[in-house]
Design a protein around this motif. Sequence first.
Motif, PDB file in Angstrom:
ATOM      1  N   LEU A  83       8.721 -10.326   4.079  1.00  0.00           N
ATOM      2  CA  LEU A  83      10.181 -10.268   3.533  1.00  0.00           C
ATOM      3  C   LEU A  83       9.917  -9.805   2.116  1.00  0.00           C
ATOM      4  O   LEU A  83      11.193  -9.429   1.879  1.00  0.00           O
ATOM      5  N   SER A  84       8.830  -9.780   1.497  1.00  0.00           N
ATOM      6  CA  SER A  84       8.738  -9.147   0.254  1.00  0.00           C
ATOM      7  C   SER A  84       7.625  -8.862   0.162  1.00  0.00           C
ATOM      8  O   SER A  84       6.486  -9.652   0.674  1.00  0.00           O
ATOM      9  N   GLY A  85       7.150  -7.808  -0.638  1.00  0.00           N
ATOM     10  CA  GLY A  85       5.663  -7.298  -1.130  1.00  0.00           C
ATOM     11  C   GLY A  85       5.097  -6.606   0.202  1.00  0.00           C
ATOM     12  O   GLY A  85       5.523  -5.822   0.913  1.00  0.00           O
ATOM     13  N   GLY A  86       3.934  -7.301   0.452  1.00  0.00           N
ATOM     14  CA  GLY A  86       3.187  -6.627   1.505  1.00  0.00           C
ATOM     15  C   GLY A  86       1.850  -7.330   1.730  1.00  0.00           C
ATOM     16  O   GLY A  86       1.286  -8.013   0.776  1.00  0.00           O
ATOM     17  N   PHE A  87       1.288  -6.836   2.815  1.00  0.00           N
ATOM     18  CA  PHE A  87      -0.150  -7.662   3.012  1.00  0.00           C
ATOM     19  C   PHE A  87      -0.726  -6.989   4.323  1.00  0.00           C
ATOM     20  O   PHE A  87      -0.024  -6.197   4.873  1.00  0.00           O
ATOM     21  N   THR A  88      -1.765  -7.376   4.404  1.00  0.00           N
ATOM     22  CA  THR A  88      -2.861  -6.714   5.734  1.00  0.00           C
ATOM     23  C   THR A  88      -2.928  -7.745   6.955  1.00  0.00           C
ATOM     24  O   THR A  88      -2.826  -9.034   6.555  1.00  0.00           O
ATOM     25  N   VAL A  89      -2.865  -7.235   8.214  1.00  0.00           N
ATOM     26  CA  VAL A  89      -3.257  -8.181   9.117  1.00  0.00           C
ATOM     27  C   VAL A  89      -4.394  -7.583  10.047  1.00  0.00           C
ATOM     28  O   VAL A  89      -4.272  -6.438  10.539  1.00  0.00           O
ATOM     29  N   ASP A  90      -5.649  -8.236   9.810  1.00  0.00           N
ATOM     30  CA  ASP A  90      -6.709  -7.779  10.668  1.00  0.00           C
ATOM     31  C   ASP A  90      -6.328  -8.680  12.109  1.00  0.00           C
ATOM     32  O   ASP A  90      -6.476  -9.773  12.285  1.00  0.00           O
ATOM     33  N   ILE A  91      -6.690  -7.760  13.075  1.00  0.00           N
ATOM     34  CA  ILE A  91      -6.715  -8.243  14.532  1.00  0.00           C
ATOM     35  C   ILE A  91      -8.103  -8.072  15.244  1.00  0.00           C
ATOM     36  O   ILE A  91      -8.425  -7.033  14.950  1.00  0.00           O
TER      37      ILE A  91
END
Length: 145
Positions: free
Chosen positions: A73-81
């Motif tokens: 919703l704001s900023g960002g991030f990583t998702v490791d799957i």
Amino acid sequence: MSVGKDKKTMYYNEVKEIELPKIKDLRGNLTFLEQNNHIPFPIKRVYWIYDVPGGENRGGHAFKNTSEFIIPLSGGFTVDIKRGEKKSFFQLTQTNKGLYVPAMTWRKIGSFISNSVCLVITDTEFKDNIYIRDFMEYIKIYNTL
């Protein structure tokens, strides 16, 4: 846990990015989502993650029977799957794109940009016993599917 064989079930059995509608306006943009339309499940729970200190990760678990849709919703991030032994990595920074994560997927959210807000929508209510928090246990269960 049984996995269906029809085309729709197979399509939604994979991790994938989904672009949501974006209505552009000089006054500001608007994005929305609808259950069973933009995301392939009925909404049972919504929660958000915020004020994550730099270098911290969230998650590091899998759900036995819960699918998720993760949106920055704001900023960002990583998702490791991890799906069994298969690994993938997603960088989420656009507020009109989310990540569909089906049940029995190991996931970890990290590399949060300052002031990020991560929205998570699920198809089950919270129950502690649906979590798998040990990766080796996850692999053992995943390999029996």
